[in-house]
Design a protein around this motif. Structure first.
Motif, PDB file in Angstrom:
ATOM      1  N   GLY A   1       0.861  -1.169   0.000  1.00 20.88           N
ATOM      2  CA  GLY A   1       0.000   0.000   0.000  1.00 20.88           C
ATOM      3  C   GLY A   1       0.899   1.221   0.000  1.00 20.88           C
ATOM      4  N   ARG A   2       0.435   2.292   0.645  1.00 19.06           N
ATOM      5  CA  ARG A   2       1.240   3.512   0.653  1.00 19.06           C
ATOM      6  C   ARG A   2       0.895   4.369   1.866  1.00 19.06           C
ATOM      7  NH1 ARG A   2       2.014   7.845  -4.249  1.00 19.06           N
ATOM      8  NH2 ARG A   2       3.320   9.238  -3.041  1.00 19.06           N
ATOM      9  N   TRP A   3       1.950   4.806   2.567  1.00 21.09           N
ATOM     10  CA  TRP A   3       1.764   5.736   3.681  1.00 21.09           C
ATOM     11  C   TRP A   3       1.360   7.102   3.135  1.00 21.09           C
ATOM     12  CZ3 TRP A   3       1.245   3.471   8.073  1.00 21.09           C
ATOM     13  CH2 TRP A   3       1.988   2.339   8.405  1.00 21.09           C
ATOM     14  N   LEU A   4       0.723   7.910   3.952  1.00 19.13           N
ATOM     15  CA  LEU A   4       0.318   9.256   3.551  1.00 19.13           C
ATOM     16  C   LEU A   4       1.505  10.211   3.485  1.00 19.13           C
ATOM     17  CD1 LEU A   4      -2.877   9.654   5.810  1.00 19.13           C
ATOM     18  CD2 LEU A   4      -2.765   8.925   3.410  1.00 19.13           C
ATOM     19  N   THR A   5       2.483   9.991   4.374  1.00  9.43           N
ATOM     20  CA  THR A   5       3.656  10.865   4.444  1.00  9.43           C
ATOM     21  C   THR A   5       4.926  10.031   4.485  1.00  9.43           C
ATOM     22  OG1 THR A   5       3.720  10.919   6.865  1.00  9.43           O
ATOM     23  CG2 THR A   5       2.346  12.591   5.772  1.00  9.43           C
TER      24      THR A   5
ATOM     25  N   ILE B   1       1.279  10.103  12.821  1.00  6.95           N
ATOM     26  CA  ILE B   1       1.248   8.935  13.703  1.00  6.95           C
ATOM     27  C   ILE B   1       0.904   7.729  12.846  1.00  6.95           C
ATOM     28  CG2 ILE B   1       0.119   7.795  15.648  1.00  6.95           C
ATOM     29  CD1 ILE B   1      -0.547  10.549  16.772  1.00  6.95           C
ATOM     30  N   LYS B   2       1.680   6.676  13.011  1.00 10.60           N
ATOM     31  CA  LYS B   2       1.420   5.423  12.302  1.00 10.60           C
ATOM     32  C   LYS B   2       1.158   4.334  13.341  1.00 10.60           C
ATOM     33  CE  LYS B   2       4.168   6.841   8.351  1.00 10.60           C
ATOM     34  NZ  LYS B   2       5.316   6.598   7.462  1.00 10.60           N
ATOM     35  N   VAL B   3       0.250   3.456  12.995  1.00 13.08           N
ATOM     36  CA  VAL B   3      -0.150   2.393  13.905  1.00 13.08           C
ATOM     37  C   VAL B   3      -0.609   1.196  13.072  1.00 13.08           C
ATOM     38  CG1 VAL B   3      -2.503   3.312  14.097  1.00 13.08           C
ATOM     39  CG2 VAL B   3      -1.618   1.870  15.928  1.00 13.08           C
ATOM     40  N   ASP B   4      -0.451   0.015  13.635  1.00 13.06           N
ATOM     41  CA  ASP B   4      -0.970  -1.172  12.962  1.00 13.06           C
ATOM     42  C   ASP B   4      -1.743  -2.012  13.963  1.00 13.06           C
ATOM     43  OD1 ASP B   4       0.765  -3.802  13.735  1.00 13.06           O
ATOM     44  OD2 ASP B   4       2.038  -2.017  13.778  1.00 13.06           O
TER      45      ASP B   4
ATOM     46  N   TYR C   1      -8.158   7.989  11.442  1.00 15.28           N
ATOM     47  CA  TYR C   1      -6.926   7.419  10.910  1.00 15.28           C
ATOM     48  C   TYR C   1      -7.246   6.854   9.536  1.00 15.28           C
ATOM     49  CZ  TYR C   1      -4.219   7.987  15.144  1.00 15.28           C
ATOM     50  OH  TYR C   1      -3.523   8.532  16.184  1.00 15.28           O
ATOM     51  N   THR C   2      -6.310   6.971   8.620  1.00 16.33           N
ATOM     52  CA  THR C   2      -6.501   6.511   7.243  1.00 16.33           C
ATOM     53  C   THR C   2      -5.849   5.152   7.050  1.00 16.33           C
ATOM     54  OG1 THR C   2      -6.508   8.790   6.451  1.00 16.33           O
ATOM     55  CG2 THR C   2      -6.050   7.068   4.817  1.00 16.33           C
ATOM     56  N   TYR C   3      -6.614   4.207   6.507  1.00 18.08           N
ATOM     57  CA  TYR C   3      -6.067   2.888   6.184  1.00 18.08           C
ATOM     58  C   TYR C   3      -5.102   3.043   5.015  1.00 18.08           C
ATOM     59  CZ  TYR C   3      -5.730  -1.909   4.536  1.00 18.08           C
ATOM     60  OH  TYR C   3      -5.246  -3.133   4.129  1.00 18.08           O
ATOM     61  N   CYS C   4      -3.867   2.583   5.201  1.00 21.44           N
ATOM     62  CA  CYS C   4      -2.828   2.765   4.183  1.00 21.44           C
ATOM     63  C   CYS C   4      -2.415   1.463   3.500  1.00 21.44           C
ATOM     64  CB  CYS C   4      -1.600   3.414   4.819  1.00 21.44           C
ATOM     65  SG  CYS C   4      -1.914   5.101   5.378  1.00 21.44           S
ATOM     66  N   GLY C   5      -2.762   0.323   4.055  1.00 20.41           N
ATOM     67  CA  GLY C   5      -2.382  -0.953   3.466  1.00 20.41           C
ATOM     68  C   GLY C   5      -1.997  -1.954   4.540  1.00 20.41           C
ATOM     69  N   GLU C   6      -1.172  -2.909   4.137  1.00 13.85           N
ATOM     70  CA  GLU C   6      -0.749  -3.945   5.072  1.00 13.85           C
ATOM     71  C   GLU C   6       0.749  -3.917   5.275  1.00 13.85           C
ATOM     72  OE1 GLU C   6      -2.117  -7.674   3.417  1.00 13.85           O
ATOM     73  OE2 GLU C   6      -4.050  -7.490   4.422  1.00 13.85           O
ATOM     74  N   ILE C   7       1.148  -4.170   6.511  1.00 16.72           N
ATOM     75  CA  ILE C   7       2.544  -4.438   6.826  1.00 16.72           C
ATOM     76  C   ILE C   7       2.570  -5.875   7.343  1.00 16.72           C
ATOM     77  CG2 ILE C   7       3.184  -2.046   7.248  1.00 16.72           C
ATOM     78  CD1 ILE C   7       2.928  -4.094  10.281  1.00 16.72           C
TER      79      ILE C   7
ATOM     80  N   ALA D   1      -2.438  -1.364   8.479  1.00 21.51           N
ATOM     81  CA  ALA D   1      -1.601  -0.208   8.798  1.00 21.51           C
ATOM     82  C   ALA D   1      -2.381   1.082   8.549  1.00 21.51           C
ATOM     83  CB  ALA D   1      -0.336  -0.228   7.949  1.00 21.51           C
ATOM     84  N   TYR D   2      -2.281   1.991   9.514  1.00 17.92           N
ATOM     85  CA  TYR D   2      -3.005   3.256   9.472  1.00 17.92           C
ATOM     86  C   TYR D   2      -2.060   4.414   9.750  1.00 17.92           C
ATOM     87  CZ  TYR D   2      -7.263   0.472   9.817  1.00 17.92           C
ATOM     88  OH  TYR D   2      -8.263  -0.427   9.582  1.00 17.92           O
ATOM     89  N   GLU D   3      -2.458   5.583   9.259  1.00 15.65           N
ATOM     90  CA  GLU D   3      -1.702   6.802   9.541  1.00 15.65           C
ATOM     91  C   GLU D   3      -2.676   7.953   9.730  1.00 15.65           C
ATOM     92  OE1 GLU D   3       1.932   9.577   7.770  1.00 15.65           O
ATOM     93  OE2 GLU D   3       1.141   7.952   6.535  1.00 15.65           O
ATOM     94  N   LYS D   4      -2.272   8.873  10.591  1.00 17.69           N
ATOM     95  CA  LYS D   4      -3.013  10.118  10.763  1.00 17.69           C
ATOM     96  C   LYS D   4      -2.017  11.264  10.686  1.00 17.69           C
ATOM     97  CE  LYS D   4      -6.349  12.568  13.617  1.00 17.69           C
ATOM     98  NZ  LYS D   4      -7.230  12.473  14.792  1.00 17.69           N
ATOM     99  N   VAL D   5      -2.320  12.219   9.823  1.00 16.16           N
ATOM    100  CA  VAL D   5      -1.496  13.428   9.702  1.00 16.16           C
ATOM    101  C   VAL D   5      -2.133  14.473  10.621  1.00 16.16           C
ATOM    102  CG1 VAL D   5      -0.591  15.193   8.164  1.00 16.16           C
ATOM    103  CG2 VAL D   5      -0.850  12.839   7.355  1.00 16.16           C
ATOM    104  N   LEU D   6      -1.356  14.944  11.579  1.00 14.38           N
ATOM    105  CA  LEU D   6      -1.888  15.865  12.582  1.00 14.38           C
ATOM    106  C   LEU D   6      -1.887  17.306  12.101  1.00 14.38           C
ATOM    107  CD1 LEU D   6      -0.113  14.300  15.662  1.00 14.38           C
ATOM    108  CD2 LEU D   6      -2.451  13.895  14.847  1.00 14.38           C
TER     109      LEU D   6
END
Length: 169
Positions: A80-84, A125-128, A145-151, A160-165
């Motif tokens: 997938g792809r991270w937001l940042t 912030i990244k979290v899985d 939090y945005t779903y970005c794919g799988e790790i 895997a999720y990320e949130k841009v603050l």
């Protein structure tokens, strides 16, 4: 409620909270945390690496989390792809005391972590989590939090999720 770094003397309290969370995951039918991880050594390492945080509510520890400011090796290869691509914090090992479950403590914990990150000038912030950790998936959805794919951890896929603050100008 105060989010603060954990101390070595709090290991047994933190471990009890994690054991409750491990039992809850099992009761919920989740595969997450059913293989000997996390364990007491994980918490010792978190404390010595200064990753360990607790929510202190009137001198009672009601929640635990590891917050890592730095690179998470398992996040380098994402399907997938991270937001940042810049600096980020990682959230691991979220657990709350059974007596405060379903009272918004985990949600409040995430909000406190977001404030901690902004104070550290880290705006991602990244979290899985496991696909079957419904309570965590609900929190991540609720807090945008945005779903970005799988790790992959030990060959097993994790969401895997990320949130841009805040966008860093």
């Amino acid at each position: 409620m105060l989010l603060r770094k954990a101390t070595p003397s709090e290991l047994s309290v933190i471990w009890e909270i994690l054991q409750q969370a491990i039992a809850q995951r099992k009761q919920d039918g989740s595969e997450q945390w059913q293989d000997g991880y996390p364990n007491e050594q994980t918490v010792r390492d978190d404390i010595s690496n200064e990753y360990a945080y607790v929510i202190d509510d009137n001198n009672v520890i009601i929640a635990y989390v590891a917050v890592i400011f730095g690179i998470e090796p398992t996040y380098i290869n994402i399907k997938g792809r991270w937001l940042t691509n810049g600096d980020y914090a990682v959230i691991h090992r979220v657990a709350t005391l059974n007596t405060v479950k379903r009272k918004g403590v985990a949600t409040r914990l995430f909000q406190m972590i977001e404030n901690l990150c902004v104070a550290q000038k880290v705006y991602s912030i990244k979290v899985d989590t496991n696909f079957d950790n419904v309570p965590m998936l609900k929190i991540l959805n609720k807090l945008n939090y945005t779903y970005c794919g799988e790790i992959f951890v030990c060959g097993m896929p994790r969401k895997a999720y990320e949130k841009v603050l805040m966008i860093n100008d």
